[in-house]
Design a protein around this motif. Structure first.
Motif, PDB file in Angstrom:
ATOM      1  N   HIS A  33      11.048 -80.755 -38.810  1.00  0.00           N
ATOM      2  CA  HIS A  33       9.954 -79.862 -38.418  1.00  0.00           C
ATOM      3  C   HIS A  33       9.823 -78.772 -39.468  1.00  0.00           C
ATOM      4  O   HIS A  33      10.830 -78.210 -39.906  1.00  0.00           O
ATOM      5  CB  HIS A  33      10.234 -79.190 -37.070  1.00  0.00           C
ATOM      6  N   THR A  34       8.585 -78.470 -39.855  1.00  0.00           N
ATOM      7  CA  THR A  34       8.303 -77.311 -40.686  1.00  0.00           C
ATOM      8  C   THR A  34       7.441 -76.386 -39.842  1.00  0.00           C
ATOM      9  O   THR A  34       6.362 -76.769 -39.396  1.00  0.00           O
ATOM     10  CB  THR A  34       7.571 -77.694 -41.983  1.00  0.00           C
ATOM     11  N   LEU A  35       7.952 -75.199 -39.602  1.00  0.00           N
ATOM     12  CA  LEU A  35       7.278 -74.255 -38.724  1.00  0.00           C
ATOM     13  C   LEU A  35       7.054 -72.944 -39.447  1.00  0.00           C
ATOM     14  O   LEU A  35       7.909 -72.513 -40.219  1.00  0.00           O
ATOM     15  CB  LEU A  35       8.147 -73.987 -37.487  1.00  0.00           C
ATOM     16  N   SER A  36       5.946 -72.307 -39.186  1.00  0.00           N
ATOM     17  CA  SER A  36       5.707 -70.955 -39.673  1.00  0.00           C
ATOM     18  C   SER A  36       6.229 -70.021 -38.587  1.00  0.00           C
ATOM     19  O   SER A  36       5.662 -69.936 -37.502  1.00  0.00           O
ATOM     20  CB  SER A  36       4.214 -70.724 -39.914  1.00  0.00           C
ATOM     21  N   VAL A  37       7.347 -69.352 -38.891  1.00  0.00           N
ATOM     22  CA  VAL A  37       8.068 -68.610 -37.861  1.00  0.00           C
ATOM     23  C   VAL A  37       8.043 -67.113 -38.151  1.00  0.00           C
ATOM     24  O   VAL A  37       8.343 -66.680 -39.265  1.00  0.00           O
ATOM     25  CB  VAL A  37       9.531 -69.104 -37.782  1.00  0.00           C
ATOM     26  N   ASP A  38       7.688 -66.347 -37.137  1.00  0.00           N
ATOM     27  CA  ASP A  38       7.788 -64.897 -37.206  1.00  0.00           C
ATOM     28  C   ASP A  38       9.259 -64.539 -37.424  1.00  0.00           C
ATOM     29  O   ASP A  38      10.145 -65.113 -36.785  1.00  0.00           O
ATOM     30  CB  ASP A  38       7.285 -64.293 -35.885  1.00  0.00           C
ATOM     31  N   HIS A  39       9.525 -63.619 -38.312  1.00  0.00           N
ATOM     32  CA  HIS A  39      10.895 -63.261 -38.688  1.00  0.00           C
ATOM     33  C   HIS A  39      11.727 -62.732 -37.530  1.00  0.00           C
ATOM     34  O   HIS A  39      12.948 -62.731 -37.601  1.00  0.00           O
ATOM     35  CB  HIS A  39      10.884 -62.223 -39.814  1.00  0.00           C
ATOM     36  N   ARG A  40      11.089 -62.289 -36.463  1.00  0.00           N
ATOM     37  CA  ARG A  40      11.813 -61.700 -35.335  1.00  0.00           C
ATOM     38  C   ARG A  40      12.164 -62.710 -34.248  1.00  0.00           C
ATOM     39  O   ARG A  40      12.885 -62.370 -33.314  1.00  0.00           O
ATOM     40  CB  ARG A  40      10.972 -60.583 -34.709  1.00  0.00           C
ATOM     41  N   ARG A  41      11.694 -63.936 -34.380  1.00  0.00           N
ATOM     42  CA  ARG A  41      11.898 -64.918 -33.314  1.00  0.00           C
ATOM     43  C   ARG A  41      13.259 -65.593 -33.410  1.00  0.00           C
ATOM     44  O   ARG A  41      13.716 -65.972 -34.488  1.00  0.00           O
ATOM     45  CB  ARG A  41      10.803 -65.974 -33.345  1.00  0.00           C
ATOM     46  N   VAL A  42      13.861 -65.774 -32.254  1.00  0.00           N
ATOM     47  CA  VAL A  42      15.158 -66.442 -32.200  1.00  0.00           C
ATOM     48  C   VAL A  42      14.976 -67.937 -31.999  1.00  0.00           C
ATOM     49  O   VAL A  42      13.927 -68.411 -31.532  1.00  0.00           O
ATOM     50  CB  VAL A  42      16.059 -65.847 -31.095  1.00  0.00           C
ATOM     51  N   LEU A  43      16.009 -68.680 -32.331  1.00  0.00           N
ATOM     52  CA  LEU A  43      15.972 -70.136 -32.232  1.00  0.00           C
ATOM     53  C   LEU A  43      15.600 -70.595 -30.828  1.00  0.00           C
ATOM     54  O   LEU A  43      14.817 -71.521 -30.662  1.00  0.00           O
ATOM     55  CB  LEU A  43      17.328 -70.718 -32.655  1.00  0.00           C
ATOM     56  N   LEU A  44      16.159 -69.972 -29.797  1.00  0.00           N
ATOM     57  CA  LEU A  44      15.874 -70.382 -28.424  1.00  0.00           C
ATOM     58  C   LEU A  44      14.376 -70.382 -28.151  1.00  0.00           C
ATOM     59  O   LEU A  44      13.845 -71.347 -27.587  1.00  0.00           O
ATOM     60  CB  LEU A  44      16.592 -69.467 -27.428  1.00  0.00           C
ATOM     61  N   ASP A  45      13.685 -69.335 -28.547  1.00  0.00           N
ATOM     62  CA  ASP A  45      12.251 -69.250 -28.295  1.00  0.00           C
ATOM     63  C   ASP A  45      11.471 -70.302 -29.080  1.00  0.00           C
ATOM     64  O   ASP A  45      10.512 -70.881 -28.573  1.00  0.00           O
ATOM     65  CB  ASP A  45      11.732 -67.849 -28.612  1.00  0.00           C
ATOM     66  N   VAL A  46      11.881 -70.573 -30.305  1.00  0.00           N
ATOM     67  CA  VAL A  46      11.220 -71.602 -31.108  1.00  0.00           C
ATOM     68  C   VAL A  46      11.407 -72.974 -30.456  1.00  0.00           C
ATOM     69  O   VAL A  46      10.455 -73.751 -30.333  1.00  0.00           O
ATOM     70  CB  VAL A  46      11.735 -71.590 -32.560  1.00  0.00           C
ATOM     71  N   LEU A  47      12.626 -73.261 -30.003  1.00  0.00           N
ATOM     72  CA  LEU A  47      12.881 -74.549 -29.355  1.00  0.00           C
ATOM     73  C   LEU A  47      12.035 -74.709 -28.102  1.00  0.00           C
ATOM     74  O   LEU A  47      11.384 -75.731 -27.894  1.00  0.00           O
ATOM     75  CB  LEU A  47      14.364 -74.682 -28.991  1.00  0.00           C
ATOM     76  N   ARG A  48      12.033 -73.694 -27.266  1.00  0.00           N
ATOM     77  CA  ARG A  48      11.341 -73.779 -25.977  1.00  0.00           C
ATOM     78  C   ARG A  48       9.821 -73.698 -26.112  1.00  0.00           C
ATOM     79  O   ARG A  48       9.105 -74.478 -25.501  1.00  0.00           O
ATOM     80  CB  ARG A  48      11.844 -72.683 -25.031  1.00  0.00           C
ATOM     81  N   GLU A  49       9.336 -72.750 -26.916  1.00  0.00           N
ATOM     82  CA  GLU A  49       7.905 -72.480 -26.955  1.00  0.00           C
ATOM     83  C   GLU A  49       7.141 -73.312 -27.987  1.00  0.00           C
ATOM     84  O   GLU A  49       5.998 -73.695 -27.744  1.00  0.00           O
ATOM     85  CB  GLU A  49       7.670 -70.992 -27.210  1.00  0.00           C
ATOM     86  N   ASP A  50       7.759 -73.592 -29.121  1.00  0.00           N
ATOM     87  CA  ASP A  50       7.065 -74.319 -30.175  1.00  0.00           C
ATOM     88  C   ASP A  50       7.333 -75.821 -30.133  1.00  0.00           C
ATOM     89  O   ASP A  50       6.472 -76.613 -30.490  1.00  0.00           O
ATOM     90  CB  ASP A  50       7.446 -73.784 -31.552  1.00  0.00           C
ATOM     91  N   LEU A  51       8.549 -76.196 -29.747  1.00  0.00           N
ATOM     92  CA  LEU A  51       8.918 -77.608 -29.782  1.00  0.00           C
ATOM     93  C   LEU A  51       9.023 -78.232 -28.390  1.00  0.00           C
ATOM     94  O   LEU A  51       9.348 -79.412 -28.263  1.00  0.00           O
ATOM     95  CB  LEU A  51      10.233 -77.783 -30.551  1.00  0.00           C
ATOM     96  N   ASP A  52       8.788 -77.444 -27.358  1.00  0.00           N
ATOM     97  CA  ASP A  52       8.797 -77.916 -25.969  1.00  0.00           C
ATOM     98  C   ASP A  52      10.124 -78.566 -25.577  1.00  0.00           C
ATOM     99  O   ASP A  52      10.155 -79.522 -24.804  1.00  0.00           O
ATOM    100  CB  ASP A  52       7.622 -78.869 -25.717  1.00  0.00           C
ATOM    101  N   LEU A  53      11.204 -78.040 -26.114  1.00  0.00           N
ATOM    102  CA  LEU A  53      12.552 -78.487 -25.752  1.00  0.00           C
ATOM    103  C   LEU A  53      13.126 -77.424 -24.819  1.00  0.00           C
ATOM    104  O   LEU A  53      13.641 -76.400 -25.267  1.00  0.00           O
ATOM    105  CB  LEU A  53      13.413 -78.670 -27.003  1.00  0.00           C
ATOM    106  N   THR A  54      13.025 -77.658 -23.539  1.00  0.00           N
ATOM    107  CA  THR A  54      13.330 -76.626 -22.550  1.00  0.00           C
ATOM    108  C   THR A  54      14.706 -76.770 -21.905  1.00  0.00           C
ATOM    109  O   THR A  54      14.996 -76.101 -20.919  1.00  0.00           O
ATOM    110  CB  THR A  54      12.247 -76.610 -21.453  1.00  0.00           C
TER     111      THR A  54
END
Length: 186
Positions: A25-46
């Motif tokens: 995955h290549t994601l444009s990520v806000d520097h303040r976001r944690v891995l948990l939020d990226v997994l849950r919100e961007d990749l739908d891995l809940t």
């Protein structure tokens, strides 16, 4: 520059490459976001849950490059190039459940289930640590250094002590891990 998820780069974002459950995955990520939020919100891995959001409960435990981590504490951009495994990825691509997942089911090692994904990922990481010879607080100091650590129930409890279960399913969690490892003891 766009990313796979259609967001544009900015001074507060970085393109971040992660291999999650074997998929790039290549994601444009806000520097303040944690891995948990990226997994849950961007990749739908809940599977990984937000429990305390302070790294104290272990509900968010995943594996990064094979090591267990609290995903609520790690900035996603700092993990560029890392391999992340969540509870959804333990069984591989549609394969049979991981032995620990099967053991948790067979031992009924959960009640509400909220902590279960973190418990299972933590157990996978803990077993790898023991196999690599990493001692815990209760490992016999006379044990040979660098060799696999013999697991008994006390060793398993200690290694999983960073994962809380508010329902109190600890005895069955230890039973499940014991079934997989063949550990003995009280």
């Amino acid at each position: 520059m766009g990313s796979e998820h259609g967001r544009r780069s900015s001074p507060h974002r970085s393109d971040t490459k992660l291999r999650v459950n074997g998929k790039p995955h290549t994601l444009s990520v806000d520097h303040r976001r944690v891995l948990l939020d990226v997994l849950r919100e961007d990749l739908d891995l809940t599977g990984a849950k937000k429990g305390c959001d302070h790294g104290q409960c272990g509900a968010c435990t995943v594996l990064v490059d094979g090591r267990r981590v609290n995903s609520c504490l790690l900035l996603a951009v700092a993990l560029d190039g890392s391999d992340v495994t969540t509870v959804e990825g333990l069984s591989g691509d549609g394969g049979d459940p991981h032995p620990l997942q099967r053991a948790f089911l067979e031992r009924d090692a959960f009640q509400c289930g909220y902590c279960t994904p973190g418990q299972i990922c933590s157990a996978v990481g803990a077993l790898a640590e023991a196999e690599s010879g990493h001692p815990s607080h209760v490992t016999d100091p006379a044990a040979p250094s660098g060799r696999p650590v013999a697991l008994d129930r006390d060793e398993i409890r200690e290694r999983l002590s960073g994962n809380l279960c508010r329902c109190g399913a600890y005895p069955r969690i230890v039973d499940a891990v014991t079934d997989v490892t063949g550990a003995a003891g009280t």
